[in-house]
Design an enzyme around this catalytic site. Structure first.
Site, mmCIF file in Angstrom:
data_model
loop_
_atom_site.group_PDB
_atom_site.id
_atom_site.type_symbol
_atom_site.label_atom_id
_atom_site.label_comp_id
_atom_site.label_asym_id
_atom_site.label_seq_id
_atom_site.Cartn_x
_atom_site.Cartn_y
_atom_site.Cartn_z
ATOM 1 N N THR A 1 23.154 17.123 53.406
ATOM 2 C CA THR A 1 23.612 16.966 55.062
ATOM 3 C C THR A 1 24.901 17.476 55.320
ATOM 4 O OG1 THR A 1 21.669 15.590 55.292
ATOM 5 C CG2 THR A 1 23.212 15.438 57.171
ATOM 6 N N HIS B 1 17.047 10.685 62.035
ATOM 7 C CA HIS B 1 17.818 11.917 61.532
ATOM 8 C C HIS B 1 17.551 12.876 62.285
ATOM 9 C CE1 HIS B 1 20.117 14.076 59.023
ATOM 10 N NE2 HIS B 1 19.439 13.845 57.810
#
Ligand SMILES: [Zn+2]
Lengths: 157, 319
Positions: B58, B135
């Site tokens: 990420t 998320h």
């Protein structure tokens, strides 16, 4: 203004009368506002008395004790129709209806151990939004975890 | 196209269908610049990546997106975060770092951390994972991948396989999918089903979903097979982890029973929930998914940070 059910409970000189409590909830309310009886004040409790509005109801009379705004909000959670009478010299000088606020700040603790409000170092006060006014469900503003009425009672009583 | 200008991206719940489509349009424009040439759209802008918890993919995806847009990156990863752990609160870190940057990308183990950061910071905060809660950018890139690979999202049969309880990507994905007309099937061991509040939200939105314990039964119906890792660190009891770990696994022979044009997605990193022989199958899309993720994050960052005139010009010239 008195009615027959109220007469079953002795009048108080100065203090607070909490009326229109759903029957069987009086003791929960006392615990919530942390009245144990050991304070020395006169506390009168009537449970399951007849009520035109509720069928049956509970009444609490507390001498020399007045409720804070936060306490009124808590009472609204389990007794949404309660009325609070402030008594001075045997007369009701003020009558307020409890009202469920849109949010609760700093009173309840989020049950989610991973919630940021439970990180000790943050010293952040909790914040809950009222999600369901009928079922009495709260949601943590930060972590979204739901808090049901049973959880709230467990925490406050 | 300006709906996200200067805004936080904390929860997928803040998105509606229109805004998601806006992000997808931006992502599509960015596909041209995501490899090689890049842009100068965010020149002079600084993004801070604050990763209190490790997540190489990420973080690299966000950083790559920012560099491709001509911006710069500062930040720390969990290793350096240990110095933050010496006693500084998240609140203090945010109030300090916001003075060094134009936006903050935050990954934190606590649920609600991004919401707190957004409440405190004057610069936009992007949630890159908050505990097991959400998320949102992963959900956006997942659905963008579905759209790019299958041409649509509405009307699809989507199966989510694995840890639905602790998987933060699942929570955001399910919320985001509830904005589309899809049929959801959840395949998980009984102990790892969706959390009550998410189920409740789905029901309230009128989203239909079914639970299965065995993937074989439904695999022939699925257009999208979304596989999630069982995260060891989310289990309070390691014995429970070992017990459920192997209870679902995507293998090549299982894929033989699936539609030939279905797609298999995974938020990565995988451990062993998709066997390696699946990689050569045409349905395996979990690596191209990371490319779409980069494009989506480029789109998102430019919508939040770019000068409106520059953004308008880029969008119209790309039409
Ligand atoms: Zn919480």
């Amino acid at each position: 203004m008195t009615n027959s059910s109220e007469l079953k409970v002795k009048k108080i000189m100065n203090g607070t009368v909490i009326d229109h409590i759903p029957s069987g909830r009086a003791l929960d309310i006392l615990k919530m506002v942390k009245i144990t009886g050991r304070e020395g004040n006169v506390v009168l409790i009537a449970m399951n008395v007849e009520s035109r509005k509720l069928g049956r109801k509970d009444i609490i009379k507390i001498e020399n004790r007045y409720l804070l705004k936060d306490e009124l909000n808590l009472i609204a959670l389990i007794a949404p129709n309660a009325t609070i009478n402030i008594v001075k010299n045997y007369d009701v000088i003020e009558k307020v209806k409890v009202e469920l606020p849109e949010k609760f700040e700093g009173i309840l603790k989020c049950q989610n151990p991973s919630c940021i409000t439970n990180y000790e170092r943050e010293s952040l006060s909790s914040k809950f939004l009222v999600e369901d006014k009928v079922k009495l469900t709260l949601r943590c503003f930060y972590c979204d975890r739901l808090m049901l009425i049973s959880d709230i009672l467990k925490q406050l009583t | 196209m300006f709906n996200l200008h200067g805004k936080d991206v904390v929860s997928i719940l803040d998105f509606n269908r229109e805004l998601i489509e806006d992000v997808f349009n931006a992502a599509y424009i960015m596909e041209k610049y995501a490899r090689g040439v890049g842009l100068n759209l965010l020149k002079g802008k600084i993004m801070a990546t604050l990763f209190f918890e490790p997540s190489t993919r990420t973080r690299l995806s966000f950083e790559s997106a920012m560099y491709r847009l001509g911006g710069s990156v500062i930040g720390f990863t969990s290793a350096e975060a240990s110095s933050v752990a010496k006693g500084e609160t998240l609140s203090d870190t945010i109030k300090t770092v916001e003075n060094y940057c134009d936006c903050i990308v935050l990954r934190h183990p606590a649920e609600g951390a991004a919401k707190l950061a957004a409440e405190l910071a004057n610069v936009p905060v992007i949630n890159a994972g908050s505990g097991a809660q959400e998320h949102p950018t992963q959900a956006l890139l997942d659905i963008y991948t579905i759209k790019r690979e299958l041409g649509r999202v509405d009307g699809l049969e989507i199966g989510i396989v694995g840890d639905l309880k602790y998987g933060r990507t699942v929570h955001s994905l399910v919320y985001a999918l509830s904005l589309f007309n899809v049929n959801l099937s959840f395949v998980s061991p009984p102990g790892l089903r969706l959390r009550d509040e998410i189920e409740e939200d789905l029901r309230r939105k009128g989203i239909e979903f079914k639970y299965y314990e065995d993937i074989e039964k439904i695999i022939p119906n699925l257009d999208v097979i979304y596989v999630v890792r069982i995260q060891k660190e989310r289990f309070p009891d390691p014995a429970e982890y070992l017990r459920v770990k192997g209870s679902y696994k995507i293998t090549s022979s299982l894929i033989s029973k699936a539609k030939s044009n279905c797609i298999i997605l995974h938020p990565l990193p995988r451990v062993d929930e998709i066997s390696l022989d699946v990689d050569s199958r045409p349905q395996a899309k979990y690596f191209i998914q990371t490319y779409y993720g980069l494009c989506m994050r480029m789109g998102l960052l430019s919508m939040i940070l770019a000068n409106k005139e520059d953004l308008k010009q880029l969008f119209y010239s790309s039409k």
